[in-house]
Write an enzyme that holds these catalytic residues in place. Structure first.
Site, mmCIF file in Angstrom:
data_model
loop_
_atom_site.group_PDB
_atom_site.id
_atom_site.type_symbol
_atom_site.label_atom_id
_atom_site.label_comp_id
_atom_site.label_asym_id
_atom_site.label_seq_id
_atom_site.Cartn_x
_atom_site.Cartn_y
_atom_site.Cartn_z
ATOM 1 N N LYS A 13 0.822 -1.089 -0.089
ATOM 2 C CA LYS A 13 0.125 0.061 0.136
ATOM 3 C C LYS A 13 0.721 1.155 0.148
ATOM 4 C CE LYS A 13 -0.674 0.339 4.921
ATOM 5 N NZ LYS A 13 0.115 1.637 5.139
ATOM 6 N N THR A 14 1.963 1.210 0.590
ATOM 7 C CA THR A 14 3.032 2.426 0.807
ATOM 8 C C THR A 14 3.306 2.540 -0.789
ATOM 9 O OG1 THR A 14 3.543 2.051 2.970
ATOM 10 C CG2 THR A 14 4.834 3.442 1.709
ATOM 11 N N ASP A 70 -3.678 7.538 4.339
ATOM 12 C CA ASP A 70 -3.254 6.207 4.864
ATOM 13 C C ASP A 70 -3.953 5.672 5.899
ATOM 14 O OD1 ASP A 70 -1.608 3.971 4.276
ATOM 15 O OD2 ASP A 70 -0.065 4.882 5.379
ATOM 16 N N GLU A 71 -4.018 4.265 6.009
ATOM 17 C CA GLU A 71 -4.616 3.541 7.287
ATOM 18 C C GLU A 71 -5.810 4.081 7.473
ATOM 19 O OE1 GLU A 71 -3.043 0.962 8.270
ATOM 20 O OE2 GLU A 71 -1.036 1.590 8.207
ATOM 21 N N GLN A 91 -8.026 -5.213 9.062
ATOM 22 C CA GLN A 91 -6.952 -4.947 10.197
ATOM 23 C C GLN A 91 -7.385 -3.697 11.043
ATOM 24 O OE1 GLN A 91 -2.741 -5.337 8.638
ATOM 25 N NE2 GLN A 91 -3.727 -5.519 6.628
ATOM 26 N N ARG A 144 1.429 -11.740 9.733
ATOM 27 C CA ARG A 144 2.525 -11.105 10.074
ATOM 28 C C ARG A 144 3.857 -12.192 9.896
ATOM 29 N NH1 ARG A 144 1.330 -6.824 9.656
ATOM 30 N NH2 ARG A 144 -0.723 -7.763 8.922
#
Length: 676
Positions: free
Chosen positions: A35-36, A225-226, A256, A600
């Site tokens: 995503k970044t 973002d987020e 998330q 993770r």
């Protein structure tokens, strides 16, 4: 910058976002999907196509994330020009308020209060408005600050916060609101704002036509973002800023969303299309982190949530030959679970996995105590994330101090620690009491002791201590019974009044009680606890700080990744958390938390739980999340095999009022002014 320049850098999902990201857009970015990368290439694309840097608003959740994105954009474009409007919500708000604060009755040189400043000012307000006849305990400044913060960020009222999350304090509702009013007045008089004021006042500014017109016109492109972690207040700000051009691109993953206790509202992302009916939806489902067998398990787990925007993660990695499925290993009890983890850590290291690429994840910090001890015994260095190590925690040290007084009435340090918690007793008074009791032969003499020269306020504190100590004297002689008595004594009232995470602290003490059950005498238990703490501190000073096994709460692990992940204590009552099940939407958020833990892992994933528990942190038996798993997706070393299992969701759960307050943490993620 021509589109073909991106084709080698982005996959088709990512490229579509970069090239077609005009208008309202929701980018559902699955775990490990880059995503970044998408955000930075989208910004680079805009700049390359003539958009000025000051026409782009890039909102991130940390300034570190903003800095990393700016550096990547500069590398992609070859230009060193910075983005003047990139940073956190609070950073952007502060920058605009510095220009327009007088419109709200502030001066442009207003002060920003950090957490300590806010609490100090609140303490003055509490002293002014608190009626000393109200009762022994009143919420601390820290607790009140979090109640106010949650109300602000969730755009709700203090009454609603108390009713839903702090019912025990509702009796003081009017007084709590009076104190908030006084706190607001004092801040204004001091030309000061706290972190929450920055966002609240920013929104107030945007309600003024001229200010809104300026910035809604200026910000032609807004990227957030987020987005799953935004609260209602932040969503309201973005809604106003995007009114003119409607070029709003938000990136996030509803799967998330795990921060509702900070007032994050998953509805911001779930209802994005309702708020922006013309929205385009993009899905980033290609994962660059985990092998497919891990993703299959994660997809299976999150599919059980009813309220979600569905995605199906698939790996971009070449499958490693011989790499097996995630493995489930039940253990007899917490001690065997800890021993199992230590064995697996050694085994992974023998395979060539570096210690820093091995993480042990857990729902709450209290779940890792036994493991900490086993790692120390095995001479394995570890780094604890998400809190202090067990014996370094303040409430654990408090309990040890009470027990030390029982065994050694002359222990001045222990006396000072426990007495300074009591209302009206300061360092001088505590020292006087410690000196007075040293002459006593039997601890029971404390119940009849009178300390000369004690003020009326200090007598209240002393009597509260005596009440706690009396419960200890009547509890029996074994350390576990003594700790159980402390848990039910007025010491619980102190924790609940003073700390927003009182429930987690109680879980630590319940874990401590289970550990203490191994020892027949208080002296043996205290000796072992002291040796454990000393040995850990000594190892910290003599071992490499870079290559350590990671121990982390799952909340702290979000956004991180490791080659090998072990998830422990997957038991009923512990995970999903028993208190969370009593909150509306709590079960699905707990399942999202489990999903975060699973995603993770890059190559190795282990799940484990103790079949028998001796503390109060959970009931016996595996987590219902384990019951939901398709057994074809895991290497099951338990006796749970079979196709009969039940999937529960929030619609199947009846929510009941909690007997004790639910913890709340700040609506703001900021901890310091440097985070602006």
């Amino acid at each position: 910058m021509p589109a073909q320049d991106f084709t080698k850098e982005l996959n088709q999902e990512q490229l579509a976002v970069v090239l077609q990201g005009n208008g309202p857009c929701l980018v559902l970015a699955g775990a490990g999907s880059g995503k970044t990368r998408v955000i930075t290439y989208r910004v680079a694309y805009l700049l390359a196509n003539g958009v000025r840097p000051d026409e782009i608003l890039l909102v991130t959740f940390t300034n570190k994330a903003a800095g990393e994105m700016i550096s990547r954009v500069q590398k992609i474009t070859g230009h060193t020009e910075r983005l003047p409007w990139a940073g956190t919500f609070h950073h952007v708000a502060n920058k605009i308020l510095r220009q327009y604060a007088p419109l709200l009755g502030y001066k442009n040189n207003f002060t920003i209060l950090d957490a300590d400043d806010s609490e100090a000012l609140l303490k003055l307000c509490i002293k002014e408005y608190k009626d000393e006849t109200m009762g022994k305990r009143f919420p601390s400044a820290r607790v009140l600050k979090n109640i106010y913060s949650y109300a602000r960020n969730a755009e709700t009222t203090v009454d609603q916060v108390l009713d839903l999350r702090h019912p025990d304090w509702y009796v003081y509702a009017e007084k709590i609101k009076d104190i908030w009013s006084a706190y607001e007045r004092r801040k204004k008089e001091a030309n000061a704002m706290d972190f929450d004021d920055l966002l609240f006042n920013f929104l107030l500014l945007l309600n003024q036509e001229k200010v809104l017109a300026k910035f809604a016109e200026q910000f032609k492109y807004i990227l957030v973002d987020e987005y799953q972690d935004t609260n209602k207040l932040q969503a309201s700000i973005i809604l106003k800023l995007a009114l003119k051009h409607k070029n709003l691109l938000v990136v996030g993953d509803d799967a998330q969303s795990i921060y509702s206790f900070r007032a994050a509202d998953i509805q911001n992302i779930l209802r994005f299309e309702d708020v922006y009916p013309e929205a385009k939806i993009f899905k980033l489902e290609t994962n660059y982190r985990s092998h497919q067998k891990i993703l299959n398990l994660a997809n299976d787990v999150i599919a059980n949530n009813f309220k979600q925007l569905k995605k199906n993660l698939r790996t971009a990695l070449t499958e490693t030959p011989g790499l097996g499925k995630p493995e489930l290993y039940p253990q007899m009890d917490e001690a065997e679970e800890a021993e199992f983890v230590v064995r697996e850590v050694k085994h992974l290291k023998e395979k060539g996995v570096r210690s820093s690429e091995i993480a042990v994840l857990f729902r709450a910090a209290s779940h890792a105590h036994r493991l900490e001890m086993e790692l120390v015994k095995a001479n394995i260095s570890y780094d604890f994330r998400g809190g202090l190590r067990f014996f370094e925690r303040a409430h654990v040290k408090d309990v040890l101090s009470y027990l030390r007084i029982l065994t050694n009435i002359s222990d001045t340090a222990a006396w000072m620690r426990v007495l300074l918690h009591e209302e009206g007793i300061g360092p001088t008074g505590a020292n006087k009491i410690a000196s007075s009791v040293k002459q006593m032969v039997d601890a029971r003499e404390i119940l009849e002791a009178e300390v000369v020269g004690m003020s009326e306020k200090a007598k209240v504190g002393w009597n509260n201590f005596v009440s706690i100590f009396k419960s200890l004297l009547n509890a029996g002689e074994t350390p576990d019974k003594l700790i159980a008595a402390l848990i039910e004594s007025p010491y619980r009232d102190y924790l609940e009044a003073e700390f927003i995470d009182a429930d987690e602290r109680m879980e630590d003490l319940e874990e401590m009680m289970g550990f203490a059950g191994q020892y027949a005498t208080v002296e043996d238990f205290l000796a072992e606890a002291t040796l454990q703490e000393s040995f850990i501190l000594q190892k910290d000073r003599t071992t490499d700080t870079k290559d350590k096994v990671i121990l982390s709460t799952i909340h702290q692990a979000k956004g991180l990744e490791w080659e090998a992940v072990l998830i422990i204590n997957l038991t009923n009552g512990a995970f999903p958390n028993e208190r969370a099940l009593k909150e509306n939407g709590g079960l699905e958020e707990e399942r999202r938390l489990f999903y975060v833990a699973l995603t993770r892992a890059k190559k190795y994933l282990y799940l484990t739980y103790p079949m028998e528990q001796k503390n109060w942190g959970g009931t016996a038996g595996p987590s219902l999340f384990l019951d939901e798993i398709d057994r074809d997706l895991i290497e099951d070393h338990s006796l749970l095999g079979g196709d009969n299992y039940t999937v529960l969701n929030d619609d199947d759960v009846t929510y009941e009022a909690e007997d004790r307050p639910i913890r709340i943490k700040p609506g703001s993620l900021l901890r310091d002014i440097d985070d602006l």
